[in-house]
Design a protein around this motif. Structure first.
Motif, PDB file in Angstrom:
ATOM      1  N   CYS A 258       0.818  -1.215   0.000  1.00 37.47           N
ATOM      2  CA  CYS A 258       0.000   0.000   0.000  1.00 37.47           C
ATOM      3  C   CYS A 258       0.851   1.264   0.000  1.00 37.47           C
ATOM      4  N   LEU A 259       2.087   1.181   0.503  1.00 38.31           N
ATOM      5  CA  LEU A 259       2.935   2.362   0.577  1.00 38.31           C
ATOM      6  C   LEU A 259       3.389   2.801  -0.812  1.00 38.31           C
ATOM      7  N   LYS A 260       3.648   1.820  -1.662  1.00 34.84           N
ATOM      8  CA  LYS A 260       4.023   2.153  -3.037  1.00 34.84           C
ATOM      9  C   LYS A 260       2.881   2.880  -3.740  1.00 34.84           C
ATOM     10  N   TRP A 261       1.659   2.424  -3.499  1.00 35.39           N
ATOM     11  CA  TRP A 261       0.479   3.072  -4.087  1.00 35.39           C
ATOM     12  C   TRP A 261       0.296   4.477  -3.519  1.00 35.39           C
ATOM     13  N   LEU A 262       0.484   4.630  -2.213  1.00 34.64           N
ATOM     14  CA  LEU A 262       0.340   5.937  -1.573  1.00 34.64           C
ATOM     15  C   LEU A 262       1.310   6.962  -2.151  1.00 34.64           C
ATOM     16  N   GLY A 263       2.503   6.504  -2.443  1.00 33.85           N
ATOM     17  CA  GLY A 263       3.520   7.401  -2.962  1.00 33.85           C
ATOM     18  C   GLY A 263       3.183   8.006  -4.313  1.00 33.85           C
ATOM     19  N   LYS A 264       2.213   7.432  -5.015  1.00 40.19           N
ATOM     20  CA  LYS A 264       1.824   7.917  -6.342  1.00 40.19           C
ATOM     21  C   LYS A 264       0.612   8.854  -6.299  1.00 40.19           C
ATOM     22  N   GLN A 265       0.016   9.037  -5.105  1.00 37.61           N
ATOM     23  CA  GLN A 265      -1.211   9.830  -5.001  1.00 37.61           C
ATOM     24  C   GLN A 265      -0.908  11.294  -4.692  1.00 37.61           C
ATOM     25  N   GLU A 266      -1.862  12.159  -5.033  1.00 38.54           N
ATOM     26  CA  GLU A 266      -1.706  13.583  -4.771  1.00 38.54           C
ATOM     27  C   GLU A 266      -1.858  13.882  -3.274  1.00 38.54           C
ATOM     28  N   ALA A 267      -1.358  15.028  -2.869  1.00 42.40           N
ATOM     29  CA  ALA A 267      -1.394  15.421  -1.454  1.00 42.40           C
ATOM     30  C   ALA A 267      -2.833  15.529  -0.947  1.00 42.40           C
ATOM     31  N   ASN A 268      -3.056  14.970   0.250  1.00 41.54           N
ATOM     32  CA  ASN A 268      -4.339  15.065   0.968  1.00 41.54           C
ATOM     33  C   ASN A 268      -5.510  14.419   0.230  1.00 41.54           C
ATOM     34  N   LEU A 269      -5.220  13.528  -0.708  1.00 43.97           N
ATOM     35  CA  LEU A 269      -6.287  12.925  -1.505  1.00 43.97           C
ATOM     36  C   LEU A 269      -6.822  11.635  -0.894  1.00 43.97           C
ATOM     37  N   VAL A 270      -6.014  10.960  -0.085  1.00 48.88           N
ATOM     38  CA  VAL A 270      -6.345   9.622   0.398  1.00 48.88           C
ATOM     39  C   VAL A 270      -6.986   9.677   1.779  1.00 48.88           C
TER      40      VAL A 270
END
Length: 432
Positions: A258-270
């Protein structure tokens, strides 16, 4: 937590020899309390050996789920394992997965298991025992306050007058706080009563998993109660999880998917959604996995990640892409989210959680109530959940809460540095 003194000589704080003092940790066998392993690391930094006692399964959980360091490579920490009670990990499934019934069965089994840790632990040497409180100062002080008012049978107006007279600036116990009876199971209240009566005669002091920058006024309230009840000194030495989490090295500790996926998301989006270990253990028989609705995982592919086993929550909260947290408000989750500066949508289940939700939403103002405790037995509709998420993640009010959360998180992280209040409290405790 026990401090065993094997020499009568006095030495300064910086000259503690391993042959003179050792510390024995006996954590309550529930996930949130296993954080005494992090506390162990702090004590170890003062060159004091640690013996960490518990059931084999609990010790394995604590080792596997620790953040930011490897206890197996840390000298002077010794694990003493007791055989795990089979009854503790063979909890019968509950009818219709009723959360109240299920949680009660889990807690009863944990309480029974904890009593088994008394037998092997004998006071055969000079000893000082310190009570570790794995809950917020707000929750504990509000319980003391409610109990005092109930015992004195004070009318409401007189109770309010005494509250204004005695409470320090910044401390307030809000109208409508849950009663002990509707937030704790009868078995748990009975257990707490028996424990209190047993340890009140030899408790040398109290350790709280919190910090003055988060709960200063309520720590002052607790100090007054401790003096009144002659329960020794207190120290706010938490939180015990590391304030920063180093990047995992793929060679020896692969990063969670999940950390690899998180690293690709925009700020404050998740938005992180997690209701803690106990909820899962209560509703699922041993070995059974979380059941996801048909096609749901496929429908959220690319937009979300479902983690069915344990997840590195502290690391998830650290990512800039994580902008909010739907939480049951267990104190571990609260302090982790506060440390990382992430605001909440609160959904408390039981125990201290509804009080922690009040702390988050009304005292610290870094969260919104998704499910009020007064409506705990009602079904929460998707419309209500959607409205709460939009308010938290995409509204001016939510942005303000996020800014307050970030500022508080910054203060919390600074408190563990040299000269910070948490570091001073730990120095004071070790010196004492």
């Amino acid at each position: 937590m026990a401090r065993i003194v094997t020499s009568s000589e006095n030495h300064s704080q910086n000259d503690i020899k391993q042959s003179e003092v050792v510390v024995v940790m006996v954590p309550f066998p529930a996930q949130g309390h296993l954080n005494q392993l992090h506390l162990s690391r702090l004590v170890l930094s003062y060159n004091i050996p640690i013996y960490y006692l518990g059931f084999s399964t609990n010790i394995s959980q604590a080792k596997d789920r620790v953040h930011g360091w490897d206890p197996l490579t840390t000298p002077n920490i010794h694990f003493q394992e007791f055989p795990t009670l089979s009854s503790y990990y063979a909890i019968p499934p509950c009818s219709d997965h009723n959360s109240s019934e299920a949680s009660s069965k889990v807690i009863v089994s944990v309480l029974d298991a904890s009593l088994e840790l008394r037998e092997p632990f004998q006071y055969q040497m000079p000893i000082e025992a310190y009570c570790f409180h794995a809950v917020s100062a707000f929750a504990t002080s509000s319980m003391y306050w409610q109990t005092t008012q109930k015992c004195l049978h004070l009318p409401a107006f007189l109770g309010k007058f005494i509250e204004r007279l005695l409470l320090p600036s910044g401390a307030e116990f809000f109208h409508g706080l849950p009663s002990l009876q509707n937030s704790f199971t009868p078995e748990f209240l009975d257990f707490v009563g028996r424990q209190y009566n047993k340890h009140s005669s030899f408790c040398s002091g109290n350790l709280y998993d919190t910090r003055k920058v988060v709960e200063g006024p309520y720590l002052e309230v607790l100090a007054k109660f401790h003096r009144l009840l002659r329960r020794g000194k207190q120290w706010a030495i938490g939180s015990f999880n590391p304030a920063t989490v180093p990047e995992s090295k793929p060679s020896n500790n692969p990063r969670h998917k999940c950390l690899k996926w998180l690293g690709k998301q925009e700020a404050n989006l998740v938005l992180l959604v997690s209701f803690g270990t106990t909820v899962r253990d209560a509703l699922l028989p041993k070995g059974e996995q979380v059941q996801i609705p048909n096609d749901y995982q496929e429908r959220v592919e690319g937009r979300g990640v479902i983690v069915k086993d344990w997840a590195p929550q502290l690391e998830i909260l650290r990512y800039s892409s994580t902008g909010g947290f739907i939480s049951h408000c267990g104190w571990n989750s609260c302090i982790e989210s506060i440390t990382m500066g992430v605001p909440f949508a609160t959904w408390p289940m039981l125990f201290d959680q509804p009080r922690n939700a009040v702390l988050v939403t009304k005292v610290l103002n870094i969260g919104i109530a998704l499910k009020d405790w007064e409506r705990r037995d009602e079904l929460i509709t998707s419309t209500t959940i959607e409205a709460a998420i939009r308010k938290l993640m995409a509204s001016p009010n939510g942005n303000e809460m996020r800014m307050r959360a970030r500022e508080l998180g910054k203060k919390v992280r600074q408190s563990v540095t040299d000269g910070g209040d948490s570091k001073r409290e730990m120095d004071s405790f070790i010196h004492y």
